[in-house]
Design a protein around this motif. Structure first.
Motif, PDB file in Angstrom:
ATOM      1  N   ALA A  79      59.541  45.525  63.785  1.00 40.07           N
ATOM      2  CA  ALA A  79      58.200  46.055  63.525  1.00 40.07           C
ATOM      3  C   ALA A  79      58.212  46.810  62.212  1.00 40.07           C
ATOM      4  CB  ALA A  79      57.793  46.977  64.664  1.00 40.07           C
ATOM      5  N   ARG A  80      57.174  46.613  61.443  1.00 37.98           N
ATOM      6  CA  ARG A  80      57.161  47.313  60.170  1.00 37.98           C
ATOM      7  C   ARG A  80      55.841  47.996  59.898  1.00 37.98           C
ATOM      8  NH1 ARG A  80      58.169  42.360  56.044  1.00 37.98           N
ATOM      9  NH2 ARG A  80      56.737  42.948  54.467  1.00 37.98           N
ATOM     10  N   GLU A  81      55.200  48.488  60.962  1.00 40.10           N
ATOM     11  CA  GLU A  81      53.927  49.180  60.772  1.00 40.10           C
ATOM     12  C   GLU A  81      54.099  50.413  59.885  1.00 40.10           C
ATOM     13  OE1 GLU A  81      52.673  47.537  65.013  1.00 40.10           O
ATOM     14  OE2 GLU A  81      53.789  49.365  64.834  1.00 40.10           O
ATOM     15  N   ASN A  82      55.213  51.117  60.056  1.00 42.41           N
ATOM     16  CA  ASN A  82      55.430  52.331  59.269  1.00 42.41           C
ATOM     17  C   ASN A  82      56.391  52.097  58.106  1.00 42.41           C
ATOM     18  OD1 ASN A  82      53.835  53.781  61.073  1.00 42.41           O
ATOM     19  ND2 ASN A  82      55.562  54.023  62.475  1.00 42.41           N
ATOM     20  N   ALA A  83      56.716  50.839  57.899  1.00 38.96           N
ATOM     21  CA  ALA A  83      57.698  50.550  56.868  1.00 38.96           C
ATOM     22  C   ALA A  83      57.102  50.769  55.491  1.00 38.96           C
ATOM     23  CB  ALA A  83      58.187  49.115  57.002  1.00 38.96           C
ATOM     24  N   GLY A  84      57.927  51.280  54.592  1.00 42.33           N
ATOM     25  CA  GLY A  84      57.486  51.475  53.217  1.00 42.33           C
ATOM     26  C   GLY A  84      57.865  50.282  52.361  1.00 42.33           C
ATOM     27  N   GLN A  85      57.920  50.526  51.101  1.00 34.74           N
ATOM     28  CA  GLN A  85      58.272  49.492  50.144  1.00 34.74           C
ATOM     29  C   GLN A  85      59.747  49.627  49.790  1.00 34.74           C
ATOM     30  OE1 GLN A  85      55.808  47.482  48.727  1.00 34.74           O
ATOM     31  NE2 GLN A  85      57.163  46.348  47.369  1.00 34.74           N
ATOM     32  N   VAL A  86      60.434  48.487  49.703  1.00 33.70           N
ATOM     33  CA  VAL A  86      61.835  48.523  49.302  1.00 33.70           C
ATOM     34  C   VAL A  86      61.902  48.951  47.836  1.00 33.70           C
ATOM     35  CG1 VAL A  86      63.904  47.145  48.884  1.00 33.70           C
ATOM     36  CG2 VAL A  86      62.565  46.767  50.947  1.00 33.70           C
ATOM     37  N   LYS A  87      62.730  49.951  47.564  1.00 37.26           N
ATOM     38  CA  LYS A  87      62.897  50.412  46.188  1.00 37.26           C
ATOM     39  C   LYS A  87      64.043  49.628  45.560  1.00 37.26           C
ATOM     40  CE  LYS A  87      62.795  54.390  48.307  1.00 37.26           C
ATOM     41  NZ  LYS A  87      62.893  55.731  48.786  1.00 37.26           N
ATOM     42  N   GLU A  88      63.755  48.984  44.446  1.00 34.63           N
ATOM     43  CA  GLU A  88      64.787  48.207  43.776  1.00 34.63           C
ATOM     44  C   GLU A  88      65.310  48.994  42.572  1.00 34.63           C
ATOM     45  OE1 GLU A  88      63.159  43.870  43.775  1.00 34.63           O
ATOM     46  OE2 GLU A  88      65.206  44.048  44.513  1.00 34.63           O
ATOM     47  N   ILE A  89      66.611  48.925  42.402  1.00 37.70           N
ATOM     48  CA  ILE A  89      67.224  49.577  41.242  1.00 37.70           C
ATOM     49  C   ILE A  89      68.072  48.548  40.511  1.00 37.70           C
ATOM     50  CG2 ILE A  89      67.227  51.901  42.233  1.00 37.70           C
ATOM     51  CD1 ILE A  89      70.167  51.456  42.995  1.00 37.70           C
ATOM     52  N   ASN A  90      68.262  48.765  39.218  1.00 37.08           N
ATOM     53  CA  ASN A  90      69.113  47.838  38.469  1.00 37.08           C
ATOM     54  C   ASN A  90      70.537  48.392  38.408  1.00 37.08           C
ATOM     55  OD1 ASN A  90      69.274  49.729  36.286  1.00 37.08           O
ATOM     56  ND2 ASN A  90      67.340  48.942  35.462  1.00 37.08           N
ATOM     57  N   ALA A  91      71.419  47.641  37.765  1.00 34.62           N
ATOM     58  CA  ALA A  91      72.834  48.007  37.734  1.00 34.62           C
ATOM     59  C   ALA A  91      73.059  49.366  37.083  1.00 34.62           C
ATOM     60  CB  ALA A  91      73.618  46.918  37.004  1.00 34.62           C
TER      61      ALA A  91
END
Length: 199
Positions: A79-91
């Motif tokens: 379930a992802r009702e409260n899920a946020g956004q995946v934060k992506e980072i670079n190397a």
């Protein structure tokens, strides 16, 4: 002769009437078949609507908070009702995090063979099955707290992104994905180490 002529006329009139009747019935039949075609047309057009509805239902079945990974070979529904956004980072951002963040967990979800061939120093080999089925219990077993920063890593950043989405459905919200994975890490000039710690 006089008596025969009227009968002959009546016979001709009767034949004409029968012919008119037959033609009328034929035209009615044609128009009724035309009507039946007209009636069938809406049914045919209704059929794609039913198919569209079934597609909507199928889509809804996949959506209650599931990632693509959750539906197909990658993992169970989350379930992802409260899920946020995946934060992506670079190397480079990850290198800075490693040098400046204390409560940081690097979890490599590559295959065991890929992990042995090379991983980022300090990263743990992640159990992909447990991360998908019992993520909170698995992270607790590693000693991770909900406030800790967790970075998911794989070869390309794709598999780790899906795992990061799963984690966002849990109490762990400080989750990052290494965009481009270990391939970009090496491309940026950073080293990988093998299982014995050699680079």
């Amino acid at each position: 002769m006089k008596g025969g002529n009227p009968m002959h006329v009546f016979k001709n009139i009767g034949a004409v009437l029968v012919l008119v009747l037959v033609l009328s019935i034929g035209s009615v039949g044609c128009s009724s078949s035309g009507e039946s075609t007209a009636v069938q047309a809406p049914l045919a057009s209704a059929s794609p609507e039913r198919q569209d509805n079934s597609n909507v239902i199928n889509t809804d079945e996949k959506q209650p908070g599931q990632t693509a990974s959750a539906v197909s070979p990658q993992g169970p529904p989350i379930a992802r009702e409260n899920a946020g956004q995946v934060k992506e980072i670079n190397a480079r951002e990850l290198a800075e995090m490693i040098s400046s963040t204390q409560n940081l967990f690097l979890i490599d979800v590559s295959t065991p063979g890929e992990y042995k061939e090379g991983h980022i120093k300090g990263s743990l080999p992640g159990d992909l099955r447990l991360l998908r089925t019992r993520p909170e219990q698995y992270l607790e077993s590693l000693g991770a707290m909900p406030s800790d920063a967790i970075v998911l890593i794989c070869e390309t950043g794709s598999k780790s992104y899906r795992v990061a989405e799963v984690l966002l459905g849990t109490k762990y919200q400080n989750v990052y994905n290494l965009a481009g994975g270990k391939i970009d890490w090496v491309r940026e000039g950073f080293d990988l180490v093998t299982e014995d710690g050699k680079s």
